[in-house]
Design a protein around this motif. Structure first.
Motif, mmCIF file in Angstrom:
data_model
loop_
_atom_site.group_PDB
_atom_site.id
_atom_site.type_symbol
_atom_site.label_atom_id
_atom_site.label_comp_id
_atom_site.label_asym_id
_atom_site.label_seq_id
_atom_site.Cartn_x
_atom_site.Cartn_y
_atom_site.Cartn_z
ATOM 1 N N ILE A 81 101.075 -41.699 89.633
ATOM 2 C CA ILE A 81 100.698 -41.224 88.301
ATOM 3 C C ILE A 81 99.372 -41.875 87.903
ATOM 4 N N ILE A 85 102.335 -35.266 80.439
ATOM 5 C CA ILE A 85 103.374 -35.661 81.404
ATOM 6 C C ILE A 85 104.742 -35.664 80.740
ATOM 7 N N LEU A 119 101.843 -34.960 88.726
ATOM 8 C CA LEU A 119 102.117 -35.804 87.562
ATOM 9 C C LEU A 119 103.429 -35.453 86.884
ATOM 10 N N ALA A 151 96.192 -39.517 87.652
ATOM 11 C CA ALA A 151 95.693 -39.305 86.288
ATOM 12 C C ALA A 151 94.222 -39.699 86.230
#
Lengths: 90, 569
Positions: B142, B222, B415, B146
């Motif tokens: 993540i 998310i 994600l 991201a």
């Protein structure tokens, strides 16, 4: 005959394209079915059953659910890979 | 050179598939009288035989994401030759072997997952280590993705608009598919037209926001995306994404085959180019921390032992699904190397003096080349777009948006799906708490809390913008998973198959274990302190994760040793 082959090949391609997406839906359907089994056969795990008249009339539809439920009871602690192969991580 | 490399890669993959792959299939796995689980346990839902092409498509779509694209982009700092060699050798000798054998071990274990098999063969510790590695992998992925996505959205503003429009297109497609009575082909066609329109929309209305604004938006995205039912957003979007994947790959292969261009970037720079966190990084053992998915990835063992093993129609198909789809992924990474190697400098525009010779290139590639192109995804997208637009005469700007959206869409799917996986793991890991404190157990297993924890830590890591530091940490967790899987299959070969062939899985497994452990120790000692200095909170978090992973990794090695010993006795 040849047209048939081409058509089958195209159908296969369509299935290849759709399969991944369909599996995600199937996964949710499975969860819903689990709930259905739990509602109707819940007594086995300690949930109160619905009125007998309802469960009795549902029994003919439950044969497959019972088989699935016993299969899934065995796999219930082993779901990580199942989820991972439907979702994407990298 | 570019065309030659593609042809060479194809030949290597084909030769290895028909020689080494077939050898693994015939000699090691062999044949068994027992029918495959999909037939023996056919229940019409979980266990159901699928056509090999359909299963291949599913398996490949699950393993191919942004990973095999981003890793090779960063690894080019060592030069294209070391990068491509690791992709090829790692792929055919380790990665594909790992995927194939974990698929087959699962098939022989009634479709049980690799985590279950590891617990059975190596003991409870292996199963628990497995869960923790996956949890860390999820948090780090993540963080890394991201940061990469936000970076891409800043440097290719059109891709963010295209992506937002794609979400709307997916929502509309979801309604058309499930709420309307339109025939499937018509809804799909409308979906594809909307997808094309969203790319055009990205071209028309780019959104300019800062990196940190995107990070905050991603955090909320998310949480929301992982909580809503799959058929509303995730599933129709996944469906649209698969068009992007096949289109992107097909166009890439055709353009790369036609390109006939020499490589502009050096074949070799140095074995200690600046890759991770701007520091001089040794090729060995750090290479598996950079190129993960294109060469080998532990996450694939989960995919293989998840639904694929339950749907395999015959054991003979296993090689095509397990070995074959991994080779295809390696081929995707080869296209990445070719497009940047041959067209990267054209995309960059100017030959800056900082990249003038091989030595300088190795030193400044990440900051000057990847950095000036706008990050790893943008570097690939722009080089790929240059290649495709010059070969096939499709508009450059249009191709940049398609390519960045292709990679960003996969990274974004990651994600929100990782958060779903994380939720499951948090619940599993909290199970012992049930006996200690029911309040704590209830807290951690709450749907929202279990979602927010991994998303929060992931986004916290992304805040520092240092994806070149996070990426190796994510890959490390991923490769440790691969080493558990390989060690598990070698114990399987030793105990259940032919002991003679143990080393075909054990040597790659131990090699990987030593390499990744060495790399992680190097990373923890040399990279983490610098990270702590500049960003204490994030640095400590990564440091703690690394130390726990290293301890678990040694526990695993001892489990393997005692497992072999027990068998001897």
């Amino acid at each position: 005959m040849n047209f048939d082959k081409i058509r089958r090949f195209l159908q296969l391609l369509e299935e290849v394209q759709k399969n991944k997406a369909t599996d995600i839906i199937e996964f949710e359907l499975k969860e819903t079915e689990n709930l259905f089994a739990l509602i109707t056969l819940g007594e086995m795990v300690g949930y109160a059953n619905p009125p007998v008249s309802i469960t009795l009339s549902l029994i003919p539809y439950m044969e497959r659910e019972v088989i699935l439920m016993t299969n899934r009871a065995v796999d219930s602690n082993d779901k990580l890979s199942d989820i991972a192969s439907i979702m994407e991580v990298e | 050179m570019s065309t030659l490399l593609i042809i060479f890669a194809l030949s290597i993959y084909l030769i290895f598939y028909f020689t080494y792959g077939k050898f693994l299939q015939k000699r090691i796995v062999g044949e068994t009288e027992i029918e495959v689980p999909s037939k023996r346990m056919n229940d019409g839902v979980d266990y159901i035989p699928a056509h090999r092409l359909v299963l291949f498509g599913h398996h490949f779509a699950s393993i191919a994401g942004a990973g095999p694209i981003v890793g090779p982009v960063l690894a080019l700092a060592w030069g294209w030759l070391p990068a491509i060699l690791w992709i090829w050798i790692g792929n055919v000798l380790i990665g594909a072997v790992h995927d194939y054998l974990s698929l087959m071990v699962s098939v022989r274990y009634d479709g049980k997952s690799i985590q279950y098999v590891a617990k059975d063969l190596l003991g409870k510790n292996a199963g628990i280590s497995f869960l923790w590695f996956v949890l860390f992998l999820v948090i780090l992925v993540i963080g890394a993705f991201a940061a990469i996505i936000a970076d891409t959205f800043v440097s290719v503003p059109g891709s963010s608009t295209a992506y937002i429009l794609q979400i709307i297109a997916a929502l509309i497609l979801g309604v058309l598919l499930y709420r309307s009575k339109l025939p499937f082909w018509l809804s799909s066609l409308i979906g594809i037209i909307l997808l094309a329109f969203s790319i055009y929309g990205g071209f028309l209305w780019p959104i300019h926001l800062t990196y940190h604004t995107w990070i905050i938006i991603l955090f909320f995205y998310i949480i929301i995306a992982s909580a809503i039912p799959v058929n509303i957003l995730l599933q129709p979007r996944d469906y649209l994404n698969s068009y992007l994947l096949y289109f992107g790959m097909l166009v890439g292969i055709v353009a790369a085959l036609m390109s006939l261009k020499s490589f502009d970037i050096p074949a070799f720079t140095s074995f200690s180019a600046n890759v991770i966190g701007g520091k001089s990084t040794p090729y060995w053992p750090a290479i598996p921390l950079i190129i993960a998915c294109g060469a080998l990835s532990g996450f694939h063992s989960m995919v293989a032992s998840g639904t694929s093993s339950k749907q395999l129609a015959s054991e003979g198909d296993g090689l095509f699904i397990g070995y074959g789809s991994m080779l295809t992924e390696g081929f995707l990474s080869t296209i990445v190397i070719v497009s940047i190697g041959a067209f990267g400098f054209t995309a960059l525009g100017s030959h800056s003096t900082a990249l003038a010779n091989a030595h300088l290139f190795g030193q400044n590639y990440i900051s000057q080349f990847v950095g000036n192109l706008g990050g790893a995804v943008a570097a690939f997208s722009k080089s790929y777009a240059t290649m495709v637009s010059s070969m096939l005469h499709i508009g450059y700007n249009f191709m940049v948006i398609i390519a960045s959206m292709w990679v960003a869409a996969f990274a974004l799917t990651t994600l929100d799906t990782t958060n779903r996986i994380a939720r499951y793991i948090v619940v599993e890991i909290s199970e012992p708490l049930q006996k200690e404190s029911i309040t704590l157990y209830k807290f951690f297993t709450n749907r929202w809390i279990a979602s927010i924890i991994p998303a929060f830590f992931g986004i916290l890591l992304a805040w520092t913008k240092k994806y070149t530091v996070l990426w190796p940490a994510f890959s490390g967790a991923n490769q440790l998973l691969a080493s558990i899987a390989l060690i598990t299959v070698s114990v399987w070969i030793y105990k259940k198959l032919n002991r003679k062939y143990l080393y075909y899985a054990l040597i790659p497994g131990v090699f990987l274990w030593i390499t990744v452990t060495g790399a992680l120790i190097w990373y923890t000692i040399l990279i983490v302190p610098g990270y702590v200095k500049s960003n204490p909170l994030q640095g400590f978090l990564v440091g703690i994760i690394m130390v726990i992973m290293l301890i678990l990794n040694f526990v695993l090695l001892f489990s393997m040793r005692s497992s072999f010993k027990k068998e001897e006795e």
